[in-house]
Motif scaffolding. Structure first.
Motif, PDB file in Angstrom:
ATOM      1  N   VAL A  59       0.868  -1.186   0.000  1.00  0.00           N
ATOM      2  CA  VAL A  59       0.000   0.000   0.000  1.00  0.00           C
ATOM      3  C   VAL A  59       0.905   1.236   0.000  1.00  0.00           C
ATOM      4  O   VAL A  59       1.923   1.290   0.683  1.00  0.00           O
ATOM      5  CB  VAL A  59      -0.924  -0.014   1.238  1.00  0.00           C
ATOM      6  N   SER A  60       0.548   2.200  -0.851  1.00  0.00           N
ATOM      7  CA  SER A  60       1.452   3.366  -0.885  1.00  0.00           C
ATOM      8  C   SER A  60       0.934   4.437   0.078  1.00  0.00           C
ATOM      9  O   SER A  60       1.670   5.017   0.834  1.00  0.00           O
ATOM     10  CB  SER A  60       1.505   3.934  -2.304  1.00  0.00           C
ATOM     11  N   ASP A  61      -0.389   4.690   0.094  1.00  0.00           N
ATOM     12  CA  ASP A  61      -0.804   5.715   1.064  1.00  0.00           C
ATOM     13  C   ASP A  61      -1.648   5.075   2.161  1.00  0.00           C
ATOM     14  O   ASP A  61      -2.473   4.217   1.934  1.00  0.00           O
ATOM     15  CB  ASP A  61      -1.561   6.842   0.348  1.00  0.00           C
ATOM     16  N   GLU A  62      -1.377   5.546   3.357  1.00  0.00           N
ATOM     17  CA  GLU A  62      -1.898   4.963   4.591  1.00  0.00           C
ATOM     18  C   GLU A  62      -3.430   4.932   4.614  1.00  0.00           C
ATOM     19  O   GLU A  62      -4.044   4.058   5.193  1.00  0.00           O
ATOM     20  CB  GLU A  62      -1.397   5.821   5.773  1.00  0.00           C
ATOM     21  N   GLU A  63      -4.030   5.919   3.942  1.00  0.00           N
ATOM     22  CA  GLU A  63      -5.503   6.055   4.071  1.00  0.00           C
ATOM     23  C   GLU A  63      -6.200   4.756   3.697  1.00  0.00           C
ATOM     24  O   GLU A  63      -7.203   4.388   4.255  1.00  0.00           O
ATOM     25  CB  GLU A  63      -6.018   7.191   3.168  1.00  0.00           C
ATOM     26  N   LYS A  64      -5.632   4.031   2.715  1.00  0.00           N
ATOM     27  CA  LYS A  64      -6.357   2.841   2.210  1.00  0.00           C
ATOM     28  C   LYS A  64      -6.403   1.730   3.258  1.00  0.00           C
ATOM     29  O   LYS A  64      -7.158   0.794   3.112  1.00  0.00           O
ATOM     30  CB  LYS A  64      -5.629   2.319   0.959  1.00  0.00           C
TER      31      LYS A  64
ATOM     32  N   ASP B 178       3.840   4.381  16.476  1.00  0.00           N
ATOM     33  CA  ASP B 178       5.177   3.828  16.739  1.00  0.00           C
ATOM     34  C   ASP B 178       5.559   2.809  15.689  1.00  0.00           C
ATOM     35  O   ASP B 178       6.723   2.535  15.471  1.00  0.00           O
ATOM     36  CB  ASP B 178       5.207   3.145  18.107  1.00  0.00           C
ATOM     37  N   CYS B 179       4.529   2.206  15.067  1.00  0.00           N
ATOM     38  CA  CYS B 179       4.829   1.216  14.020  1.00  0.00           C
ATOM     39  C   CYS B 179       4.007   1.653  12.798  1.00  0.00           C
ATOM     40  O   CYS B 179       2.933   1.123  12.567  1.00  0.00           O
ATOM     41  CB  CYS B 179       4.389  -0.163  14.432  1.00  0.00           C
ATOM     42  N   PRO B 180       4.512   2.645  12.083  1.00  0.00           N
ATOM     43  CA  PRO B 180       3.695   3.195  10.994  1.00  0.00           C
ATOM     44  C   PRO B 180       3.475   2.178   9.867  1.00  0.00           C
ATOM     45  O   PRO B 180       4.302   1.274   9.686  1.00  0.00           O
ATOM     46  CB  PRO B 180       4.546   4.370  10.490  1.00  0.00           C
ATOM     47  N   VAL B 181       2.328   2.321   9.190  1.00  0.00           N
ATOM     48  CA  VAL B 181       2.137   1.546   7.962  1.00  0.00           C
ATOM     49  C   VAL B 181       3.222   2.040   7.008  1.00  0.00           C
ATOM     50  O   VAL B 181       3.408   3.231   6.837  1.00  0.00           O
ATOM     51  CB  VAL B 181       0.741   1.828   7.359  1.00  0.00           C
TER      52      VAL B 181
END
Ligand code: M7Y
Ligand code: ZN
Length: 416
Positions: free
Chosen positions: A109-114, A128-131
């Motif tokens: 996934v490129s952008d977190e929103e999805k 702390d553990c970003p997508v």
């Protein structure tokens, strides 16, 4: 090709005595406490360093560490081993299928929103553990590097195997935690368990090694020992001295909770006292050591006052056991101090003496203003009281007595 240490050291020393000035940064000094006979494997590849350089919270750190080690000429004393990528079925030996499947999904996934948020929360993905795009690929590479190091020890290719990109001790079976996604340490220990029956895991990171302790809390085949900052509200909040393991693993989890400001001498005194009594009783056949460098003075965590001296003393103590030893990285948020510390530990393993000054290289300016290889001890107030630390140590030693009692009565578990 790698000279056998003895020849290399002797040849270099003879040259130096003859006045031939080798253009080496570090003087090979036979007086240095030398683990010369140890064969040291160093796991790295450009792909691994590049992948770790892209990790959000430690962007670029892997490159700074490797570049200093390379510039110091230490690669001439190790057996460099190129890592493989961890296979899915290997990673499933610890992590749940649904968690791995989720990591695969967010990998592309490129952008977190999805990403659907409550599912992300379920799997520990948060601030702390970003997508992070490609996070699975990177974590699988890191896990593969630790597995490669463990295999080298099982096959007797080397006596010590180092992976400074490994050491992600918070990852749990079905969730990421504390910026750790795949627990390469647990996977490495499971690999060592194919050859060794009793393994000691040592966690020197500022934070409690909860993910590794949880994975092995009910088994006597892996004894976990963690020294860490333990204070209200400090992550992950586990690792009290009373946390000794469960069921058949009771007394095989050892925790040394510490307060802010601890310094080299006290830290190593506690480590030596506990590690000696544990190893005397438990008689391990292999050691895994996580060397997270966020306990150093000058780290943004701003907690302990350690320098490379106590980390080096701990590793010397471990290497003196002459057991197959897996050495891993972990935390460490001052890149120059982390590089200084792990360069010193690499030098301890190969028995090389390092120069006072940082040699000129691509990241030289990161080491300003002193440009020295040594780390200056901080002067944060030390909240640790000697009598409290000695009390914890004697209680652990006391538990070791209990442990020895268990070992005698528990022969079934300790068959060598
Ligand atoms: C996000 C990072 C990893 C970075 N960081 C600091 C360092 C300097 C500026 C931010 C943290 O406190 N982190 C954390 C945040 C939440 C939970 C855990 C950690 C660190 C875990 C660790 O080091 N284990 O060994
Ligand atoms: Zn840490």
């Amino acid at each position: 090709s790698v000279d056998v240490k003895g020849d290399c050291a002797k040849k270099l020393w003879d040259q130096q005595k003859k006045g031939v000035d080798y253009n080496v940064y570090s003087r090979v000094d036979p007086e240095v406490k030398n683990h010369g006979e140890l064969r040291v494997g160093y796991v790295y590849s450009k792909e691994l360093i590049d992948a770790c350089n892209d990790l959000p919270r430690i962007a670029g750190r892997a490159g700074v560490v490797h570049s200093l080690i390379e510039t110091l000429g230490l690669l001439a004393d190790v057996i460099t081993i190129s890592p493989r990528k961890g296979k899915e079925e290997e990673i499933q030996r610890f992590h749940s299928t649904d968690f791995i499947e989720f990591l695969h999904r967010i990998n592309s996934v490129s952008d977190e929103e999805k990403v659907n948020t409550e599912e992300a929360e379920l799997y520990g993905l948060s601030y702390d553990c970003p997508v992070q795009e490609g996070i699975y690929d990177c974590a699988a590479l890191v896990a593969g590097a630790t597995l490669t190091a463990a295999e080298a020890l099982c096959e007797g290719i080397c006596d010590v195997a180092i992976n400074w990109c490994g050491g992600w001790h918070h990852a749990q079976r079905s969730s990421a935690s504390g910026f750790c996604y795949i627990n390469d340490i647990v996977l490495g220990i499971l690999k060592l368990r194919e050859t060794f029956s009793r393994i000691v895991y040592v966690d020197l990171d500022l934070h409690h090694g909860d993910g590794v302790e949880d994975a092995f809390s009910t088994t006597p085949h892996v004894l976990t020992l963690s020294l860490h900052k333990y204070s209200p509200g400090f992550f992950p909040g586990t690792g009290a001295a009373s946390d000794v393991g469960l069921r058949r693993g009771k007394f095989y989890s050892v925790n040394i909770p510490l307060m802010d400001g601890i310094r080299d001498a006290q830290y190593y005194a506690v480590f030596k006292r506990v590690m000696s009594s544990v190893c005397t009783v438990y008689q391990p056949q292999a050691i895994v050591c996580q060397c997270g460098a966020d306990g150093l003075a000058g780290d943004p965590m701003g907690a302990f006052n350690l320098t490379e001296v106590s980390y080096s003393d701990c590793l010397h103590h471990i290497l003196d056991l002459k057991l197959p030893t897996l050495v891993l990285g972990g935390g460490g948020y001052s890149y120059s101090n982390t590089a200084r510390c792990w360069a010193h530990l690499t030098a301890v393993a190969v028995g090389r003496k390092l120069p006072q000054e940082v040699p000129d290289h691509r990241y030289y300016m990161d080491y300003s203003p002193d440009f020295e290889m040594n780390i200056q001890a901080g002067n944060r107030p030390d909240l640790n009281k000697d009598e409290e630390l000695m009390d914890i140590c004697s209680r652990v030693a006391g538990d070791s007595e209990l442990l020895s009692h268990l070992l005698k009565n528990d022969a079934v578990h300790m068959v060598s």
